[in-house]
Design a protein around this motif. Sequence first.
Motif, PDB file in Angstrom:
ATOM      1  N   TRP A  69       1.474  -1.404   4.748  1.00 37.61           N
ATOM      2  CA  TRP A  69       1.646  -2.457   3.753  1.00 37.61           C
ATOM      3  C   TRP A  69       0.605  -3.573   3.844  1.00 37.61           C
ATOM      4  O   TRP A  69       0.032  -3.968   2.814  1.00 37.61           O
ATOM      5  N   PRO A  70       0.298  -4.120   5.019  1.00 34.16           N
ATOM      6  CA  PRO A  70      -0.733  -5.171   5.069  1.00 34.16           C
ATOM      7  C   PRO A  70      -2.084  -4.682   4.544  1.00 34.16           C
ATOM      8  O   PRO A  70      -2.804  -5.429   3.875  1.00 34.16           O
ATOM      9  N   ARG A  71      -2.420  -3.428   4.836  1.00 29.22           N
ATOM     10  CA  ARG A  71      -3.690  -2.871   4.360  1.00 29.22           C
ATOM     11  C   ARG A  71      -3.665  -2.679   2.844  1.00 29.22           C
ATOM     12  O   ARG A  71      -4.674  -2.887   2.163  1.00 29.22           O
ATOM     13  N   ALA A  72      -2.499  -2.300   2.309  1.00 29.49           N
ATOM     14  CA  ALA A  72      -2.379  -2.113   0.859  1.00 29.49           C
ATOM     15  C   ALA A  72      -2.678  -3.417   0.123  1.00 29.49           C
ATOM     16  O   ALA A  72      -3.411  -3.437  -0.877  1.00 29.49           O
ATOM     17  N   LYS A  73      -2.129  -4.517   0.625  1.00 32.17           N
ATOM     18  CA  LYS A  73      -2.361  -5.812  -0.021  1.00 32.17           C
ATOM     19  C   LYS A  73      -3.819  -6.253   0.120  1.00 32.17           C
ATOM     20  O   LYS A  73      -4.356  -6.928  -0.764  1.00 32.17           O
ATOM     21  N   LEU A  74      -4.447  -5.856   1.212  1.00 30.52           N
ATOM     22  CA  LEU A  74      -5.844  -6.222   1.438  1.00 30.52           C
ATOM     23  C   LEU A  74      -6.786  -5.404   0.555  1.00 30.52           C
ATOM     24  O   LEU A  74      -7.664  -5.954  -0.125  1.00 30.52           O
ATOM     25  N   LEU A  75      -6.585  -4.081   0.532  1.00 36.57           N
ATOM     26  CA  LEU A  75      -7.480  -3.214  -0.242  1.00 36.57           C
ATOM     27  C   LEU A  75      -7.319  -3.407  -1.744  1.00 36.57           C
ATOM     28  O   LEU A  75      -8.241  -3.134  -2.511  1.00 36.57           O
ATOM     29  N   ALA A  76      -6.144  -3.869  -2.170  1.00 39.32           N
ATOM     30  CA  ALA A  76      -5.911  -4.078  -3.602  1.00 39.32           C
ATOM     31  C   ALA A  76      -6.839  -5.136  -4.186  1.00 39.32           C
ATOM     32  O   ALA A  76      -6.991  -5.228  -5.408  1.00 39.32           O
ATOM     33  N   LYS A  77      -7.474  -5.927  -3.331  1.00 44.48           N
ATOM     34  CA  LYS A  77      -8.417  -6.941  -3.802  1.00 44.48           C
ATOM     35  C   LYS A  77      -9.759  -6.330  -4.196  1.00 44.48           C
ATOM     36  O   LYS A  77     -10.562  -6.977  -4.860  1.00 44.48           O
ATOM     37  N   ARG A  78      -9.998  -5.092  -3.772  1.00 43.13           N
ATOM     38  CA  ARG A  78     -11.268  -4.443  -4.088  1.00 43.13           C
ATOM     39  C   ARG A  78     -11.321  -4.062  -5.570  1.00 43.13           C
ATOM     40  O   ARG A  78     -10.287  -3.761  -6.177  1.00 43.13           O
ATOM     41  N   PRO A  79     -12.512  -4.046  -6.152  1.00 43.27           N
ATOM     42  CA  PRO A  79     -12.632  -3.787  -7.594  1.00 43.27           C
ATOM     43  C   PRO A  79     -12.157  -2.405  -8.026  1.00 43.27           C
ATOM     44  O   PRO A  79     -11.790  -2.219  -9.189  1.00 43.27           O
ATOM     45  N   GLU A  80     -12.152  -1.430  -7.106  1.00 43.15           N
ATOM     46  CA  GLU A  80     -11.729  -0.083  -7.496  1.00 43.15           C
ATOM     47  C   GLU A  80     -10.210   0.058  -7.598  1.00 43.15           C
ATOM     48  O   GLU A  80      -9.708   1.077  -8.068  1.00 43.15           O
ATOM     49  N   PHE A  81      -9.468  -0.965  -7.152  1.00 40.13           N
ATOM     50  CA  PHE A  81      -8.009  -0.935  -7.247  1.00 40.13           C
ATOM     51  C   PHE A  81      -7.529  -1.849  -8.368  1.00 40.13           C
ATOM     52  O   PHE A  81      -8.175  -2.837  -8.712  1.00 40.13           O
ATOM     53  N   ASP A  82      -6.362  -1.505  -8.905  1.00 39.01           N
ATOM     54  CA  ASP A  82      -5.755  -2.313  -9.968  1.00 39.01           C
ATOM     55  C   ASP A  82      -4.601  -3.169  -9.469  1.00 39.01           C
ATOM     56  O   ASP A  82      -4.067  -3.983 -10.225  1.00 39.01           O
ATOM     57  N   GLY A  83      -4.191  -2.985  -8.202  1.00 44.13           N
ATOM     58  CA  GLY A  83      -3.114  -3.798  -7.666  1.00 44.13           C
ATOM     59  C   GLY A  83      -2.375  -3.088  -6.554  1.00 44.13           C
ATOM     60  O   GLY A  83      -2.829  -2.061  -6.040  1.00 44.13           O
ATOM     61  N   TYR A  84      -1.218  -3.659  -6.167  1.00 36.94           N
ATOM     62  CA  TYR A  84      -0.388  -3.029  -5.140  1.00 36.94           C
ATOM     63  C   TYR A  84       1.075  -3.029  -5.574  1.00 36.94           C
ATOM     64  O   TYR A  84       1.501  -3.822  -6.418  1.00 36.94           O
TER      65      TYR A  84
END
Length: 242
Positions: A69-84
Amino acid sequence: MKHSLLWIITVTLLTLTGQSVGAEVWRIASGSWPPYSSPNIENGGIAVAALRRSLKIVGVQLDIEYMPWPRAKLLAKRPEFDGYFPAWPEEVEEGFAASKPVAMSQIGVIRNQNPLEWSSASNLFKRYKVGFVRTYDYPVDLQALFEKHQEQADANENERELSRTLAAGRIDAAVTDPNVLLHTAKELGLTGLVAEKRILYRKPLVVALTQKDGYKRKLALLNQALPLMTLQQLYCCPLLTD
């Protein structure tokens, strides 16, 4: 003529298999939080399945990537993701926008084989050692109790650790979603854990959409497709205090 016929056949097959040509794809980071979200559950978990159904209505395909979960919230900030997803409203961080509720979860009390006697959440912390998951953003009332009763509050890294701690008797109770902890305990082969009947909160599970170009259109599109939650579904069982 042959090429045209092949194209028609290809489009027909894609339609029959539930795929669409050039469909919009949303890439969402997710924690493994069974039974709501998990790569090991049919349809990815009940909350993920609900989100996928809603997005399908508006012609969007869902690409879920599971991770801590902590990584999901962090990676969601990257442009290739749309959210978490799935997130409690308190877990929607700055730079993200919360959708309407996709599904409902709850926060309750789980014990081991030793019965509990408590009249309120604050009373529970006064009388017992209570575990929680440190990476969750609990409602502010519960967060205040964790701070006030630090000697009685036991922080755990995740649901697996919390389940083991409770089953071993190192704490008397756990405060989390009973469905998640009991599902996790079953996966670990732990027995003797019981959910108290009283539910402290019903919590909406929302999508935290990254606030990048086009997010307002996506938010409106998703909210349009999501089912309407009643007040009873959204608000139940307020935290009891002395």
